[in-house]
Design an enzyme around this catalytic site. Sequence first.
Site, PDB file in Angstrom:
ATOM      1  N   GLU A 194       2.018   5.647  -9.114  1.00 21.59           N
ATOM      2  CA  GLU A 194       2.350   6.694  -8.144  1.00 21.59           C
ATOM      3  C   GLU A 194       1.641   8.005  -8.480  1.00 21.59           C
ATOM      4  OE1 GLU A 194       6.358   8.969  -6.458  1.00 21.59           O
ATOM      5  OE2 GLU A 194       6.551   7.136  -7.641  1.00 21.59           O
ATOM      6  N   GLY A 195       1.727   8.390  -9.734  1.00 20.95           N
ATOM      7  CA  GLY A 195       1.088   9.636 -10.139  1.00 20.95           C
ATOM      8  C   GLY A 195      -0.425   9.571 -10.086  1.00 20.95           C
TER       9      GLY A 195
END
Length: 503
Positions: A194-195
């Site tokens: 996600e990051g």
Amino acid sequence: MAQTQRSRYLKTGAIVAALLLMLLWISPSRPMHPSFPQGQPSTSAPAKGKCSKPHDPKKPLIQYALMIDAGSQGSRIHVYRFNNCGPSPELEDEVFFQTEPKKGGSGLSSYKEDAEGAAKSLDPLMEVAMKNVPDEYKSCSPIAVKATAGLRMLGPELSQKILDAVRNRLETVYPFPVVSKEKGGVEIMDGSDEGVYAWITTNYLLGKIGGPDETPTAAVFDLGGGSTQIVFQPTFPKSKSGGMPERLSEGDHKYDLQFGGRHFELYQHSHLGYGLMAARKAIHTSIIENMLASSPKDLSWLKQPIPNPCIGPEMEKNVTLEFPEGHKLAPEVQVTMVGPKVGSTAAQCRGLAEKTLNKEAACTLAPCSFNGVHQPSLEKTFAREDVYIFSYFYDRTKPLGMPDSFTLDELHQLTSTVCGGEDSWGIFAGIEGALKELRDRPEWCLDLNFMMSLLHTGYEMPLSREVKIAKKIKNRELGWCLGASLPLLSQESGWTCRIKEVS
């Protein structure tokens, strides 16, 4: 002579007619369709105004990719249109739509045991996709669903039922190819991905990656509802003794990324339970736990207004808090939190916010940020490059008139002003909608204090450090979705065109 010629013409015409009848008789009853390579659209529709043929003849000229962000507070779809006029895909257009907000959230996790209801909640998003992807591209436009922290917190059994129901509905109701299970087509996305996807999105749109130049990259801090992510490319100073320079330590925090012909050694971490909604819950719960410790037998205080320094002065907020099985207040309590009658309690609220960070936790691999998590010092390894903060960071600062770039000290001043209550809000009178926002959200003081605590106390950024807020770059939505969609344009990303013969 004329009669003989006429007979010859008649015979020739009869032969031609017979041949035509034979051709019609032996031709197939269904039209034949050409086959297409995996991942390429079954159309030759031209790009509009960019170019007439792809840079790589093995790639289609135009591609669409669909990404659903199933967040903790709601679901959103991004419909991307790319062209392959150059050596790397160029984003031409993006359509964005989200589910209607509702009390308790409108994300997949809000449906809990109702897996089918969760799957159907995505129908309004899919209607947007159906309208915006031309029919000739639908069968070769891949779709993926990435659920984030909210569904992760629901537990493995319930969350998997929801994911299965979502996949089944997408595969049986809509024409788009769904990315395979093996390639994570419908999944709870790992926090590290996600990051990193958000980092790719930001730096791709800034033009810092994907091109021939090795330009310095920007850091990305993303604050969601259930978790917060940090990703940056640290630079370690050379050893003063002439030995080997320091390097990023091995571990789950290290992410090796190949993108656009370059190698990036990134630091990343997803702090689960440190999103804004999770922080609200933690702070409210800590106040209730303190009250319970003071009065464990007589619980009549639960029906009284409960003082909370993180609620704005002379404001109140009805809060529902859940407690684990076996707790004295399980399964849940509903209470009314009230702010101070006069004056600011920003410092008290800041103290509660900082306690949630668990700075005292054991640090097994130094240095650490908070909760015992290793992180290279931003001041030492990322002192000068851009830091982009978005999602809730943006949503809680931009409506109050903060510029696109500001220091943490300026954020601290904003927090103090907001926590001062109506008497301090005169400076917001000239900002359209600001006063209404403040009056409608009793937790503004809490939200800003948590953000300030996270950036300054948690990540240990100095007050003089400048950060940038953004919702879009080059008029394109930020977040992880674009970064996760770019790989879907590859033929090896886990999908094939859904081409059917016409009967």
